[in-house]
Design a protein around this motif. Structure first.
Motif, short mmCIF file in Angstrom:
data_model
loop_
_atom_site.label_atom_id
_atom_site.label_comp_id
_atom_site.label_asym_id
_atom_site.label_seq_id
_atom_site.Cartn_x
_atom_site.Cartn_y
_atom_site.Cartn_z
N LEU A 22 6.38 -5.51 -3.52
CA LEU A 22 7.10 -4.55 -4.26
C LEU A 22 6.61 -4.62 -5.66
N GLU A 23 6.18 -5.82 -6.01
CA GLU A 23 5.77 -6.00 -7.56
C GLU A 23 4.23 -5.36 -7.46
N ALA A 24 3.45 -5.61 -6.57
CA ALA A 24 2.15 -4.89 -6.65
C ALA A 24 2.26 -3.35 -6.73
N TRP A 25 3.27 -2.79 -5.87
CA TRP A 25 3.46 -1.05 -5.59
C TRP A 25 3.82 -0.96 -7.32
N ASN A 26 4.80 -1.73 -7.94
CA ASN A 26 5.30 -1.39 -9.26
C ASN A 26 3.96 -1.21 -10.24
N GLU A 27 2.78 -1.84 -9.98
CA GLU A 27 1.92 -1.99 -10.96
C GLU A 27 1.33 -0.52 -11.08
N ASN A 28 1.32 0.31 -10.03
CA ASN A 28 0.94 1.54 -9.79
C ASN A 28 1.56 2.41 -10.63
N ASP A 29 0.94 3.04 -11.48
CA ASP A 29 1.73 3.96 -12.64
C ASP A 29 2.13 5.34 -11.95
N ASP A 30 1.52 5.74 -10.60
CA ASP A 30 2.11 6.90 -10.18
C ASP A 30 3.41 6.62 -9.37
N ILE A 31 3.88 5.33 -9.15
CA ILE A 31 4.98 5.01 -8.28
C ILE A 31 6.27 5.12 -9.24
N ASP A 32 7.28 5.69 -8.83
CA ASP A 32 8.33 5.93 -9.73
C ASP A 32 9.76 4.86 -9.48
N PHE A 33 9.09 3.72 -9.71
CA PHE A 33 10.14 2.68 -10.23
C PHE A 33 9.44 1.44 -10.79
N SER A 34 10.50 0.75 -11.31
CA SER A 34 10.19 -0.49 -12.38
C SER A 34 11.16 -1.63 -11.66
N ILE A 121 29.48 1.48 1.10
CA ILE A 121 29.37 1.75 -0.20
C ILE A 121 28.33 3.11 -0.42
N GLY A 122 27.97 3.76 0.25
CA GLY A 122 26.86 4.84 0.28
C GLY A 122 25.69 4.48 0.14
N ALA A 123 25.36 3.44 0.62
CA ALA A 123 24.04 2.89 0.71
C ALA A 123 22.98 3.84 1.45
N GLU A 124 21.55 3.77 1.06
CA GLU A 124 20.76 4.29 1.91
C GLU A 124 19.92 3.15 2.62
N TRP A 125 19.78 3.48 3.92
CA TRP A 125 19.20 2.57 4.77
C TRP A 125 17.93 2.71 5.29
N VAL A 126 17.08 1.88 5.11
CA VAL A 126 15.46 2.03 5.49
C VAL A 126 15.37 0.99 6.71
N TYR A 127 14.80 1.25 7.76
CA TYR A 127 14.63 0.59 8.91
C TYR A 127 13.12 -0.10 9.12
N SER A 128 12.25 -0.27 7.97
CA SER A 128 11.01 -0.56 7.76
C SER A 128 10.51 -0.91 6.50
N PHE A 129 9.63 -1.85 6.24
CA PHE A 129 9.12 -2.04 4.79
C PHE A 129 8.01 -1.18 4.55
N ASN A 130 8.01 0.12 4.24
CA ASN A 130 6.95 0.72 3.75
C ASN A 130 7.34 1.49 2.45
N LEU A 131 6.32 1.96 1.77
CA LEU A 131 6.56 2.31 0.44
C LEU A 131 7.43 3.76 0.63
N GLU A 132 6.88 4.77 1.48
CA GLU A 132 7.19 6.00 1.61
C GLU A 132 8.57 6.09 1.83
N ASP A 133 8.99 5.28 2.70
CA ASP A 133 10.68 5.36 3.17
C ASP A 133 11.44 4.72 2.08
N ILE A 134 10.93 4.01 1.46
CA ILE A 134 11.73 3.28 0.21
C ILE A 134 11.98 4.16 -1.04
N LEU A 135 10.79 5.03 -1.38
CA LEU A 135 10.78 5.78 -2.32
C LEU A 135 11.74 7.14 -2.00
N ASN A 136 11.67 7.49 -0.75
CA ASN A 136 12.43 8.61 -0.24
C ASN A 136 14.01 8.08 -0.36
#
Length: 143
Positions: A22-34, A121-136
């Motif tokens: 996640l930290e490595a993805w965080n270094e990409n300016d095109d990814i919308d999270f800090s 509590i209204g959480a969004e659930w992701v069933y694999s560790f991949n960037l696209e699913d997490i961003l969605n």
């Protein structure tokens, strides 16, 4: 556009490789999270009250939490009575909800147990560790 402020909850001893990604993805300016680490292992204190204070501050600075659920995410912590929850991840999820932040639960394997605090509590659930699913999932929670 400002990046989403995300606190990450995970088992430092067993799942930090996923946080590192996640930290490595965080270094990409095109990814919308800090991303910000919310693990007690990074806090230089043995005091449960001090750890709670620091975690609460970190969670309060975020708008979202990504909870990485690994094999040991629901294990009982030796200090669970003092923490007031089964373990630190359960505390972090509860505190995140209390602060009104969105939650993305990322299960690394379908057989892994999730802390009870993540349910209903209204959480969004992701069933694999991949960037696209997490961003969605994050975009579905956008405030």
């Amino acid at each position: 556009m400002a990046k989403k402020k995300v606190c990450c909850s995970f088992d430092y001893e067993h799942d930090r490789i996923y946080y590192n990604l996640l930290e490595a993805w965080n270094e990409n300016d095109d990814i919308d999270f800090s991303i910000n680490d919310c693990t007690p292992s990074e806090i230089q204190s043995e005091s449960v009250s001090k750890i709670k204070q620091v975690l609460s501050t970190k969670i309060g600075q975020a708008n979202y939490m990504i909870a990485i659920v690994g094999k040991h995410s629901n294990d009982k912590h030796p200090d669970s009575e003092e923490i007031g929850y089964r373990n630190w991840q359960a505390y972090e999820i509860a505190k995140n909800y209390e602060k009104g932040n969105g939650l993305v639960v990322v299960k690394l394997d379908s057989s892994y147990e999730v802390p009870d605090e993540a349910y209903g509590i209204g959480a969004e659930w992701v069933y694999s560790f991949n960037l696209e699913d997490i961003l969605n999932a994050l975009s579905k929670l956008a405030k």
